[in-house]
Scaffold this active site. Sequence first.
Site, short mmCIF file in Angstrom:
data_model
loop_
_atom_site.label_atom_id
_atom_site.label_comp_id
_atom_site.label_asym_id
_atom_site.label_seq_id
_atom_site.Cartn_x
_atom_site.Cartn_y
_atom_site.Cartn_z
N HIS A 1 2.83 3.25 -9.07
CA HIS A 1 2.69 1.79 -9.21
C HIS A 1 3.95 1.20 -9.88
O HIS A 1 4.37 0.09 -9.55
CB HIS A 1 1.44 1.44 -10.01
CG HIS A 1 0.16 1.78 -9.29
ND1 HIS A 1 -0.06 1.45 -7.97
CD2 HIS A 1 -0.97 2.42 -9.71
CE1 HIS A 1 -1.26 1.87 -7.60
NE2 HIS A 1 -1.83 2.47 -8.63
N ARG B 1 -5.68 -2.23 8.49
CA ARG B 1 -6.83 -2.96 7.93
C ARG B 1 -6.34 -4.20 7.22
O ARG B 1 -5.21 -4.23 6.73
CB ARG B 1 -7.53 -2.09 6.85
CG ARG B 1 -8.30 -0.94 7.32
CD ARG B 1 -9.12 -0.37 6.16
NE ARG B 1 -8.29 0.35 5.21
CZ ARG B 1 -7.96 1.63 5.33
NH1 ARG B 1 -8.36 2.33 6.36
NH2 ARG B 1 -7.23 2.21 4.41
N GLY C 1 0.24 5.46 -4.35
CA GLY C 1 -0.33 6.75 -4.73
C GLY C 1 0.23 7.88 -3.87
O GLY C 1 0.64 8.93 -4.38
N ARG D 1 0.00 8.70 -10.30
CA ARG D 1 -0.26 7.44 -9.61
C ARG D 1 0.37 6.24 -10.32
O ARG D 1 0.87 5.32 -9.68
CB ARG D 1 -1.78 7.23 -9.45
CG ARG D 1 -2.44 8.26 -8.54
CD ARG D 1 -3.89 7.92 -8.32
NE ARG D 1 -4.07 6.63 -7.68
CZ ARG D 1 -3.93 6.41 -6.37
NH1 ARG D 1 -3.64 7.40 -5.56
NH2 ARG D 1 -4.11 5.21 -5.88
N ARG E 1 -11.50 1.95 -9.29
CA ARG E 1 -10.58 3.06 -9.54
C ARG E 1 -10.78 3.61 -10.96
O ARG E 1 -11.35 2.94 -11.81
CB ARG E 1 -9.14 2.58 -9.35
CG ARG E 1 -8.89 2.22 -7.91
CD ARG E 1 -7.44 2.03 -7.60
NE ARG E 1 -7.29 1.78 -6.17
CZ ARG E 1 -6.18 1.97 -5.49
NH1 ARG E 1 -5.11 2.40 -6.09
NH2 ARG E 1 -6.14 1.71 -4.21
N TRP F 1 3.02 7.85 -2.20
CA TRP F 1 4.45 7.99 -2.51
C TRP F 1 4.61 8.86 -3.76
O TRP F 1 5.46 9.76 -3.80
CB TRP F 1 5.08 6.61 -2.75
CG TRP F 1 6.53 6.68 -3.11
CD1 TRP F 1 7.59 6.66 -2.26
CD2 TRP F 1 7.08 6.79 -4.43
NE1 TRP F 1 8.78 6.77 -2.96
CE2 TRP F 1 8.48 6.85 -4.29
CE3 TRP F 1 6.53 6.86 -5.72
CZ2 TRP F 1 9.35 6.97 -5.39
CZ3 TRP F 1 7.38 6.99 -6.82
CH2 TRP F 1 8.78 7.03 -6.64
N ASP G 1 0.83 -1.20 0.00
CA ASP G 1 0.00 0.00 0.00
C ASP G 1 0.87 1.26 0.00
O ASP G 1 1.98 1.25 0.52
CB ASP G 1 -0.91 -0.03 1.25
CG ASP G 1 -2.08 0.93 1.12
OD1 ASP G 1 -2.29 1.49 0.02
OD2 ASP G 1 -2.79 1.12 2.12
N SER H 1 -8.19 -5.27 4.56
CA SER H 1 -8.61 -4.97 3.18
C SER H 1 -8.92 -6.23 2.36
O SER H 1 -8.55 -6.31 1.19
CB SER H 1 -7.57 -4.10 2.46
OG SER H 1 -7.51 -2.84 3.06
N LEU I 1 11.58 -20.04 -4.70
CA LEU I 1 10.63 -19.11 -4.07
C LEU I 1 9.31 -19.24 -4.82
O LEU I 1 9.28 -19.21 -6.05
CB LEU I 1 11.14 -17.67 -4.20
CG LEU I 1 10.18 -16.59 -3.70
CD1 LEU I 1 10.12 -16.59 -2.16
CD2 LEU I 1 10.61 -15.20 -4.17
#
Length: 249
Positions: free
Chosen positions: A48, A201, A34, A44, A82, A36, A31, A203, A142
């Site tokens: 990302h 949260r 945006g 935005r 969004r 940042w 999170d 979320s 991984l």
Amino acid sequence: MAEFLKSNDTATETKYPPLKNPPHHVGIIMDGNGRWAKANGKNRLEGHNAGTENLRRTLESSVEFGIKMLTIYAFSTENWKRPPFEVMGLMKILEDVIDRELAELHKNGVQLRHIGRLERLRPAIRKKVLYAIDLTKNNDRLILNVAFNYGGREEIVQAARRLIQENIPADDVTEDLLSKYMYTADSPDPDLIIRTSGEFRTSNFLIWQAAYAEYYITPTYWPAFDKTEYYKALLEFCQRDRRYGGRKE
Ligand code: FPP
């Protein structure tokens, strides 16, 4: 992507001493892209993109820190609300990551998995995701679960629907059985969930699986969550006393 660091790198060991019992499975709510971006005079999508760069670094650090499974919250079922340019931008990031990084991820032993619903994605992206999953299915350095078009409640609803469609008798429905109907059927529950940017949260992220996960919340925005911060989160996890509802003797 640079060749992943070898774990016997001595300079690295001095700065990040090996962790005693690192979490096996880490979930990350990435999170703050945006905020940042705003703080750095960018839009935005640039936020990302910076978050995606940080993901690449986080994968390398995960291998180095002994994490075996990482689940990242890349696009939630709520993110469709969004603005279209942002939704399309996030779809494009998924596609670009596969186009640009798949060969390197595969070479580095990363197994890609997806949790959520692929149906709503463009067929071309869907095809690329399925190809990436198939190509990397035998890798075991991984495991990277990408939660894309994922929602925890939606996951529980689809599990309930499948149980009913398969005429499973009510008495046979146990926690273990229900777990097998989740998107994460083949994965152990997350041990640690990290959430950046300071929100307290869940979320809708892994709400079934995180019943006994430890949470670590930091005010740092995701693009700025660096290796030292990651190590700090893992170190704190190692110092927690996990009792799973029981108590100490
Ligand atoms: C939350 O930040 C972040 C997201 C909704 C997207 C996360 C996606 C990435 C980091 C890209 C990696 C993706 C893939 C497919 C590999 P926000 O936009 O809600 O930030 P804000 O709360 O500060 O506005």
